[in-house]
Write an enzyme that holds these catalytic residues in place. Structure first.
Site, short mmCIF file in Angstrom:
data_model
loop_
_atom_site.label_atom_id
_atom_site.label_comp_id
_atom_site.label_asym_id
_atom_site.label_seq_id
_atom_site.Cartn_x
_atom_site.Cartn_y
_atom_site.Cartn_z
N GLY A 50 0.81 -1.21 0.00
CA GLY A 50 0.00 0.00 0.00
C GLY A 50 0.84 1.26 0.00
N CYS A 51 1.89 1.27 0.79
CA CYS A 51 2.75 2.46 0.89
C CYS A 51 3.52 2.69 -0.40
CB CYS A 51 3.69 2.32 2.09
SG CYS A 51 2.78 2.25 3.65
#
Length: 157
Positions: A50-51
């Site tokens: 996600g990051c």
């Protein structure tokens, strides 16, 4: 601790930073950027799915962002991990290391999370946009990585 509220002064901090115009590790004091728009985007961990999605979207739209505000990513990862993340994905913006959790606590984004039935403390994916006067003009809470860029650009105007 709750988030600072809209129109309140952004909590000041001094912390290690690397990347962007900060070619080697140095320290950044937020109040030194008064007179300029600043985006602080808090994210959980370098080089996680996600990051990485979030950071690469910002990288790919850098030409739309760089003239609107100073953008800083903040996580509790150490500066060396930030440097590897920047290099691996060619990120054009700086990352701030908050290993002692002072910044995530001041901004109310160090929260209890649950994953697979386990509870732990971690960073909530939240973005603060700070106006030239040092006051918070927008807060994007619990934003999804693939929606972050669009919401941030809209908030920046």
């Amino acid at each position: 601790m709750p988030h600072p509220s809209l129109n309140s002064l952004a909590p000041n901090f001094t912390a290690p930073v690397i990347g962007g115009t900060y070619k080697s590790e140095t320290t950044l004091t937020l109040s030194h950027l008064r007179g300029q728009k600043v985006v602080l985007y808090f994210y959980p961990k370098d080089d996680t799915p996600g990051c990485t999605t979030q950071a690469c979207a910002l990288r790919d739209s850098w030409s739309q962002i760089q003239n609107k505000a100073h953008l800083f990513g903040i996580s509790t990862d150490p500066i060396k991990r930030h440097a590897k993340f920047i290099e691996k994905y060619t990120l054009p913006f700086p990352l701030i290391a908050d290993e002692d959790h002072h910044i995530v606590n001041a901004y109310g984004v160090w929260v209890e999370k649950t994953l697979y039935g386990k509870t732990y403390m971690g960073t909530e994916r939240t973005t603060f946009i700070i106006g030239e006067d040092g006051r918070i003009t927008a807060i994007l809470e619990k934003v999804k990585p693939d929606e972050h860029l669009e919401k941030m650009l809209t908030a920046l105007g």
